[in-house]
Design an enzyme around this catalytic site. Structure first.
Site, PDB file in Angstrom:
ATOM      1  N   THR A  28      -1.986   8.533  -4.490  1.00  0.00           N
ATOM      2  CA  THR A  28      -2.183   7.085  -4.550  1.00  0.00           C
ATOM      3  C   THR A  28      -3.425   6.673  -5.316  1.00  0.00           C
ATOM      4  O   THR A  28      -3.399   5.762  -6.107  1.00  0.00           O
ATOM      5  CB  THR A  28      -2.306   6.487  -3.142  1.00  0.00           C
ATOM      6  OG1 THR A  28      -3.084   7.365  -2.354  1.00  0.00           O
ATOM      7  CG2 THR A  28      -0.956   6.285  -2.540  1.00  0.00           C
ATOM      8  N   LYS A  63       0.861  -1.188   0.000  1.00  0.00           N
ATOM      9  CA  LYS A  63       0.000   0.000   0.000  1.00  0.00           C
ATOM     10  C   LYS A  63       0.893   1.232   0.000  1.00  0.00           C
ATOM     11  O   LYS A  63       1.644   1.439   0.922  1.00  0.00           O
ATOM     12  CB  LYS A  63      -0.886   0.001   1.246  1.00  0.00           C
ATOM     13  CG  LYS A  63      -1.947  -1.070   1.208  1.00  0.00           C
ATOM     14  CD  LYS A  63      -3.327  -0.434   1.179  1.00  0.00           C
ATOM     15  CE  LYS A  63      -4.414  -1.390   0.724  1.00  0.00           C
ATOM     16  NZ  LYS A  63      -4.228  -2.793   1.017  1.00  0.00           N
ATOM     17  N   GLY A  64       0.804   2.001  -1.068  1.00  0.00           N
ATOM     18  CA  GLY A  64       1.555   3.251  -1.116  1.00  0.00           C
ATOM     19  C   GLY A  64       1.002   4.185  -0.069  1.00  0.00           C
ATOM     20  O   GLY A  64       1.572   5.185   0.261  1.00  0.00           O
ATOM     21  N   CYS A  65      -0.102   3.819   0.456  1.00  0.00           N
ATOM     22  CA  CYS A  65      -0.797   4.546   1.501  1.00  0.00           C
ATOM     23  C   CYS A  65      -1.605   5.695   0.939  1.00  0.00           C
ATOM     24  O   CYS A  65      -1.511   6.007  -0.223  1.00  0.00           O
ATOM     25  CB  CYS A  65       0.121   5.019   2.584  1.00  0.00           C
ATOM     26  SG  CYS A  65       1.105   3.666   3.151  1.00  0.00           S
ATOM     27  N   VAL A  66      -2.425   6.236   1.816  1.00  0.00           N
ATOM     28  CA  VAL A  66      -3.473   7.142   1.366  1.00  0.00           C
ATOM     29  C   VAL A  66      -3.350   8.516   1.994  1.00  0.00           C
ATOM     30  O   VAL A  66      -2.515   8.710   2.826  1.00  0.00           O
ATOM     31  CB  VAL A  66      -4.838   6.539   1.678  1.00  0.00           C
ATOM     32  CG1 VAL A  66      -5.423   5.895   0.435  1.00  0.00           C
ATOM     33  CG2 VAL A  66      -4.766   5.504   2.767  1.00  0.00           C
TER      34      VAL A  66
END
Ligand SMILES: Cc1cc2nc3c(=O)[nH]c(=O)nc-3n(C[C@H](O)[C@H](O)[C@H](O)COP(=O)(O)OP(=O)(O)OC[C@H]3O[C@@H](n4cnc5c(N)ncnc54)[C@H](O)[C@@H]3O)c2cc1C
Lengths: 104, 497
Positions: B198, A101-104
């Protein structure tokens, strides 16, 4: 989500081609996935892939490069040499896991 | 009497203390908040300092003034938690026992984690704005800047307020134009992500906003070190990016006491349930705000919405009722885009940020992911809301659970569609592609109970102690897909890297 033939077996993947089921992976499939993105697996390649596979089930998310290096003990520089350009994404693809997860 | 200890008196810790004290009297629940100092910073304000919009006095208030009477505020450094004996050890030698512990100590920038970041150029041509001190020094650097290569850089994700570096870029573009040095400045945005953001729709809209401003975008950049002599960012892949002024967001990490307590992961974040915020290792420990592993933005709005869920569950349990509330990952962030305009992002675990409208009675609707004057005013108004409504725990006219009303839902880009169904995948009860809702949302002050199963750790997610060794690798026999043979594609889909 699609199902495709890989290494002669039906495999569930997402729209980008990443596996969606942990249990459909084995090392033979991993080697085929690596081949599809131009990587020939050696012992040096397998070590971080096995770390990712072992680390995933309890955490439910793919280890980031930081985790692979700090917890797994692999130098990030080496990972860039083994999986050129985008090691985190390439390793998770070969290991049959979601992108970290590149994250949010 | 029950004892609740809250570590950290920032956004989440303050909200929880005030909300619980408003309902439960001192004779029912003893509440202690621990923080290292008495200065509460409005962190979103750091962004505006370098452009002279806010100064220190707009951003710093006395912490104890925002914590209601009847809450013990202990000002000292936290040394260690002993979750087995339910004890907190403070740096001054005192100990605190708890029945329930809230970890709300957030994350902080760690420039020391990147080789060369704190070299000879630190504070000269290398700056950050994720601390008050950093934002003050950058204010000076912006005043001295006469043009050249201005590079805005994110070291590694996750960071708190992931849109802040993008906002800094927009504000810098505007500021440089007003100071008539934009044509003498190369502005570049460097990110470890594979796009401007993202989530696909937000990434596309923000990338367009960068292109419109002639800002260069350098993606997939993993920084290895900073070369102070050459003034270059050095990537692990060999890329070098030169700068005259570097504005970096250093690695964000939880505090070291988390590591000393054996409670955290490699970034000192405490692994927690996506819906109840309970620590996966210790059910009487809850992690609120930035310090946990919620798969949503680390943002004040998330700290606030998740704190509401925690308070509702805490009160239910306190009264012997089942805790049925579950957090949906709702984040609501204004993005300052310069020139007196702003954008708005609204999303949760299951739904990525879309374009469309965000309905809010009287002042709204706000436009989602579009630059408008009203969104900018919303962002500025947020400082007033923060000090006067949010921290004191007063009702805020924003629904805790996300609503699809007004959103222009796009196909095949929902977060759930790209994720893998896993043991701890967020929001498992939510359908993959939510149907658009046409009814306008009514703001609710109560949090919405999710389907009850979602409030528990999903089945099959074994709670693993943070910092526990990784299990040994075993080679296993693989199973095949059970998909209908008629739909199986003959050739593999090969991702583009
Ligand atoms: C530049 C910037 C811009 C931002 N913009 C926005 C925005 O526009 N919108 C938005 O919603 N959010 C924004 N945020 C994010 C927001 O500020 C945080 O998400 C929010 O404050 C998180 O709350 P928290 O309670 O988890 O942590 P914090 O509010 O950071 O509180 C943590 C507290 O713990 C204390 N602490 C830590 N370690 C110790 C220790 N060892 N001993 C004692 N005390 C300790 C600290 O002193 C601090 O008071 C921004 C953040 C930054 C940096």
């Amino acid at each position: 989500m699609p199902t495709t033939m890989i290494a002669g077996r039906p495999i569930d993947v997402n729209s980008e081609g990443f596996l969606t089921s942990y249990d459909q992976w084995d090392e033979a499939l991993g080697a085929t996935l690596a081949g599809l993105i131009g990587i020939e697996m050696t012992q040096a390649h397998w070590a971080p892939i096995r770390f990712l596979r072992a680390d995933y089930p309890a955490r439910g998310e793919t280890a980031t490069l930081r985790r692979v290096s700090q917890v797994g003990g692999f130098a990030i520089k080496d990972l860039f040499a083994l999986f050129p350009g985008k090691p985190a994404k390439k390793m998770s693809y070969i290991a049959g896991l979601p992108k970290p997860k590149g994250c949010v | 009497m029950q004892r609740l200890v809250i570590l950290g008196g920032g956004t989440a810790g303050t909200v929880v203390a005030n909300k619980l004290r408003a309902v439960l009297g001192r004779h029912e629940l003893h509440i202690t908040v621990v923080d290292r100092d008495d200065a509460h910073h409005y962190q979103p304000g750091y962004l505006f300092m370098p452009f002279g919009i806010y100064n220190t006095s707009d951003i710093v208030r006395s912490r104890h003034k925002f914590i209601t009477d009847g809450v013990d505020l202990v000002l000292t450094e936290i040394d260690r938690v002993d979750p087995t004996y339910k004890t907190v050890h403070l740096a001054d030698g005192r100990t605190l026992s708890y029945d329930v512990l809230v970890v709300a100590t957030g994350v902080a920038p760690r420039p020391d984690a990147t080789p060369g970041m704190q070299g000879s150029e630190w504070g000269n041509s290398i700056h950050e704005f994720y601390s008050l001190d950093g934002a003050q020094k950058l204010t000076e650097a912006m005043r001295r800047f006469r043009g050249g290569r201005l590079v805005v850089h994110i070291t590694e994700m996750p960071i708190k307020c992931p849109v802040a570096p993008m906002e800094f870029t927009f504000l810098a573009d505007d500021w440089l134009r007003k100071h008539r040095i934009r044509d003498r400045t190369d502005l570049t945005y460097v990110t470890p992500l594979d796009g401007a953001f993202t989530k696909p729709v937000a990434s596309r809209e923000l990338a367009t906003a960068l292109t419109d401003r002639q800002v260069g975008l350098e993606t997939d950049f993993a920084v290895e070190s900073i070369d102070n002599d050459a003034k270059e960012l050095v990537g692990f892949d060999g890329r070098r990016i030169g700068f005259d002024l570097l504005v970096t967001v250093p690695l964000n990490m939880g505090p070291d006491y988390i590591a000393r307590s054996g409670m955290g992961d490699e970034l000192n974040l405490v692994p927690c349930d996506q819906h109840t915020m309970a620590s996966l290792a210790h059910p009487d420990v809850f992690v609120l705000g930035d310090g946990g592993t919620l798969q949503t933005s680390k943002a004040g709005s998330v700290a606030h919405f998740s704190a509401e869920v925690f308070v509702a569950n805490f009160l239910a349990t306190f009264r012997g009722q089942p805790a049925t509330h579950g957090f949906d990952g709702h984040a609501n962030c204004f993005i300052e885009s310069g020139n007196g305009k702003g954008m708005l992002l609204d999303f949760n675990y299951a739904t990525e940020p879309f374009t469309g409208e965000f309905p809010l009675p009287v002042v709204g609707p706000f436009k989602l992911l579009k630059e408008t004057r009203l969104n900018h005013l919303g962002k500025l108004a947020f400082r007033w809301v923060y000090w006067n409504l949010l921290l004191p725990g007063r009702p805020i006219p924003l629904p805790g659970a996300m609503s699809l009303a007004g959103k222009r839902v796009e196909d095949d880009v929902s977060a759930a569609a790209t994720g893998m169904p896993t043991a701890v995948a967020p929001a498992s009860p939510t359908p993959t592609r939510p149907a658009p809702v046409t009814k306008p949302a009514r703001p609710r002050l109560e949090t919405k109970p999710l389907v009850t199963t979602s409030a528990k750790p999903a089945a099959g997610a074994p709670a693993r102690k943070a910092g526990a060794p990784v299990p040994a690798y075993e080679s296993r026999t693989a199973v095949n897909s059970t998909a209908d043979p008629a739909v199986i594609l003959p050739d593999p889909i090969i991702p583009k890297f």
